[in-house]
Motif scaffolding. Structure first.
Motif, mmCIF file in Angstrom:
data_model
loop_
_atom_site.group_PDB
_atom_site.id
_atom_site.type_symbol
_atom_site.label_atom_id
_atom_site.label_comp_id
_atom_site.label_asym_id
_atom_site.label_seq_id
_atom_site.Cartn_x
_atom_site.Cartn_y
_atom_site.Cartn_z
ATOM 1 N N SER A 1 0.843 -1.195 0.000
ATOM 2 C CA SER A 1 0.000 0.000 0.000
ATOM 3 C C SER A 1 0.876 1.241 0.000
ATOM 4 O O SER A 1 2.076 1.181 0.273
ATOM 5 C CB SER A 1 -0.934 0.010 1.214
ATOM 6 O OG SER A 1 -0.194 0.234 2.405
ATOM 7 N N LYS B 1 -2.730 2.306 7.715
ATOM 8 C CA LYS B 1 -3.428 1.079 7.337
ATOM 9 C C LYS B 1 -2.956 0.002 8.310
ATOM 10 O O LYS B 1 -1.808 -0.423 8.265
ATOM 11 C CB LYS B 1 -3.123 0.721 5.890
ATOM 12 C CG LYS B 1 -3.506 1.854 4.918
ATOM 13 C CD LYS B 1 -2.749 1.782 3.637
ATOM 14 C CE LYS B 1 -2.954 3.036 2.801
ATOM 15 N NZ LYS B 1 -2.215 4.210 3.358
ATOM 16 N N THR C 1 -8.633 -10.654 -1.167
ATOM 17 C CA THR C 1 -8.962 -9.356 -0.591
ATOM 18 C C THR C 1 -8.205 -9.130 0.706
ATOM 19 O O THR C 1 -8.103 -10.035 1.535
ATOM 20 C CB THR C 1 -10.471 -9.250 -0.313
ATOM 21 O OG1 THR C 1 -11.194 -9.584 -1.497
ATOM 22 C CG2 THR C 1 -10.852 -7.851 0.116
ATOM 23 N N TYR D 1 -11.760 -1.063 6.001
ATOM 24 C CA TYR D 1 -11.604 -1.038 4.547
ATOM 25 C C TYR D 1 -11.218 -2.430 4.051
ATOM 26 O O TYR D 1 -10.732 -3.268 4.830
ATOM 27 C CB TYR D 1 -10.489 -0.068 4.131
ATOM 28 C CG TYR D 1 -10.718 1.366 4.516
ATOM 29 C CD1 TYR D 1 -11.233 2.274 3.600
ATOM 30 C CD2 TYR D 1 -10.393 1.826 5.792
ATOM 31 C CE1 TYR D 1 -11.427 3.608 3.940
ATOM 32 C CE2 TYR D 1 -10.594 3.158 6.140
ATOM 33 C CZ TYR D 1 -11.107 4.038 5.217
ATOM 34 O OH TYR D 1 -11.299 5.360 5.564
ATOM 35 N N LYS D 2 -11.396 -2.639 2.752
ATOM 36 C CA LYS D 2 -10.835 -3.823 2.128
ATOM 37 C C LYS D 2 -10.236 -3.429 0.782
ATOM 38 O O LYS D 2 -10.706 -2.499 0.120
ATOM 39 C CB LYS D 2 -11.872 -4.933 1.961
ATOM 40 C CG LYS D 2 -13.038 -4.624 1.055
ATOM 41 C CD LYS D 2 -13.977 -5.829 0.979
ATOM 42 C CE LYS D 2 -15.155 -5.574 0.045
ATOM 43 N NZ LYS D 2 -16.054 -6.765 -0.042
ATOM 44 N N MET D 3 -9.174 -4.132 0.391
ATOM 45 C CA MET D 3 -8.456 -3.832 -0.843
ATOM 46 C C MET D 3 -8.397 -5.071 -1.715
ATOM 47 O O MET D 3 -8.024 -6.155 -1.248
ATOM 48 C CB MET D 3 -7.031 -3.366 -0.523
ATOM 49 C CG MET D 3 -6.184 -3.058 -1.743
ATOM 50 S SD MET D 3 -4.523 -2.434 -1.308
ATOM 51 C CE MET D 3 -3.774 -3.916 -0.592
ATOM 52 N N ASP D 4 -8.810 -4.936 -2.972
ATOM 53 C CA ASP D 4 -8.718 -6.035 -3.927
ATOM 54 C C ASP D 4 -7.251 -6.288 -4.251
ATOM 55 O O ASP D 4 -6.519 -5.377 -4.637
ATOM 56 C CB ASP D 4 -9.487 -5.682 -5.194
ATOM 57 C CG ASP D 4 -9.527 -6.833 -6.174
ATOM 58 O OD1 ASP D 4 -8.560 -6.984 -6.946
ATOM 59 O OD2 ASP D 4 -10.524 -7.576 -6.172
ATOM 60 N N GLY E 1 -6.004 -3.530 -6.671
ATOM 61 C CA GLY E 1 -5.624 -2.502 -5.712
ATOM 62 C C GLY E 1 -6.762 -1.592 -5.317
ATOM 63 O O GLY E 1 -6.576 -0.658 -4.520
ATOM 64 N N GLN E 2 -7.960 -1.828 -5.838
ATOM 65 C CA GLN E 2 -9.105 -0.991 -5.516
ATOM 66 C C GLN E 2 -9.496 -1.139 -4.052
ATOM 67 O O GLN E 2 -9.599 -2.249 -3.531
ATOM 68 C CB GLN E 2 -10.294 -1.353 -6.396
ATOM 69 C CG GLN E 2 -11.535 -0.500 -6.137
ATOM 70 C CD GLN E 2 -12.699 -0.850 -7.049
ATOM 71 O OE1 GLN E 2 -12.543 -1.646 -7.981
ATOM 72 N NE2 GLN E 2 -13.861 -0.270 -6.803
ATOM 73 N N VAL E 3 -9.725 0.003 -3.398
ATOM 74 C CA VAL E 3 -10.069 0.027 -1.979
ATOM 75 C C VAL E 3 -11.547 0.350 -1.808
ATOM 76 O O VAL E 3 -12.072 1.269 -2.447
ATOM 77 C CB VAL E 3 -9.206 1.063 -1.226
ATOM 78 C CG1 VAL E 3 -9.666 1.205 0.226
ATOM 79 C CG2 VAL E 3 -7.730 0.667 -1.280
#
Length: 281
Positions: free
Chosen positions: A177, A183, A194, A208-211, A215-217
């Motif tokens: 990140s 984070k 994820t 939050y979660k990040m793919d 990288g999409q949050v």
């Protein structure tokens, strides 16, 4: 104490999803002990000691529980056999030692210690042997040992905590990140797709979660209180976390993996460090 089991649950969101009991820390009369709670709100006490017990994590086979405790000095890592109710102290450094997490095979534990100066990540066997420092050079904290064999953790880089990963021997360190906002406590989903974490990108601690591919949050919570310390259920369908203002009103919450169906499991007092129990044999 009998082992903690899981039942079957049918909800409007998931058909035949598993219902897990949840381990957490509850403060009663300024004394912290470990409890379990099911999704109907039934609470059972797991430890009962005049010194603080906290941060429970059940082993992958459901037979052991690692936790932090002040039974002998400042925070140390302890182990409880859930069948025999026997306890074993695993660490004894002069510094605080905390944030234990199991390896996928249940044979090792990763944790945080400042025994060598600074907050660093260590590994050891499940009986407290072969303690080894695997990080260095920064403030490193909140490790989790994922199903892909890698260790994910938060590392302070230029004053901001970012998500990092490494192999269990400390090699192949990768920064996952960037950008503003801490984070914290990264947790890779069981399907490894994820990353779950909490942070203050929007000025308040939220989940939050990040793919992992794009990288999409995605922001999962939005509340004026702090939403922190989120963890996946073993099947990846649920997320448990704590919401509150710390030391006054802190409650355990449950939601679906997409942030829907949010509900409180506890409703009064100071409750914290939740984690899912796993299915016992």
């Amino acid at each position: 104490m009998k082992k903690i089991f899981v039942l079957l649950l049918v909800t409007t969101q998931f058909v035949c999803a598993q219902e897990y009991e949840i381990l957490f820390t509850k403060q009663v009369n300024n004394n912290d002990n470990i409890y379990s709670i099911n999704q109907d709100g039934r609470i059972k006490q797991v430890t009962n000691h005049p010194r603080k017990d906290s941060s429970p994590m059940m082993s992958p086979d459901g037979g052991l529980m690692v936790f932090t405790s002040e039974r002998k000095g400042w925070w140390k890592i302890w182990l409880m056999d859930l069948e025999s109710e026997e306890f074993k102290q695993l660490t004894d450094a002069s510094s605080a030692e905390y944030s234990p997490s199991w390896s996928p095979d249940g044979n090792q534990i990763v944790f945080v210690s400042s025994r060598n100066g600074g907050s660093e990540i260590f590994t050891m066997t499940k009986v407290g042997k072969a303690i080894k420092q695997i990080s260095s050079g920064r403030n490193n904290t909140m490790p989790s040992w994922a199903s892909n064999g890698r260790i994910y953790y938060s590392s302070q880089i230029n004053g901001i905590y970012q998500i990092m990963s490494m192999k269990p021997d400390g090699s192949d360190q990768q920064q996952l990140s960037s950008g503003k906002g801490d984070k914290l406590m990264p947790q890779l989903s069981p399907d490894q797709g994820t990353m779950l974490y909490y942070g203050n990108f929007h000025g308040n601690m939220e989940i939050y979660k990040m793919d992992m591919s794009s990288g999409q949050v995605t922001r999962l919570t939005k509340n004026p209180l702090m939403d922190i310390r989120a963890r996946w259920s073993p099947d990846g369908g649920l997320i448990v976390f704590e919401r509150g203002n710390k030391r006054n009103d802190q409650q355990i919450y449950l939601m679906n993996a997409d942030g829907s169906n949010l509900r409180a499991l506890t409703r009064s007092g100071y409750n914290y460090t939740p984690s899912f129990a796993v299915k016992a044999d």
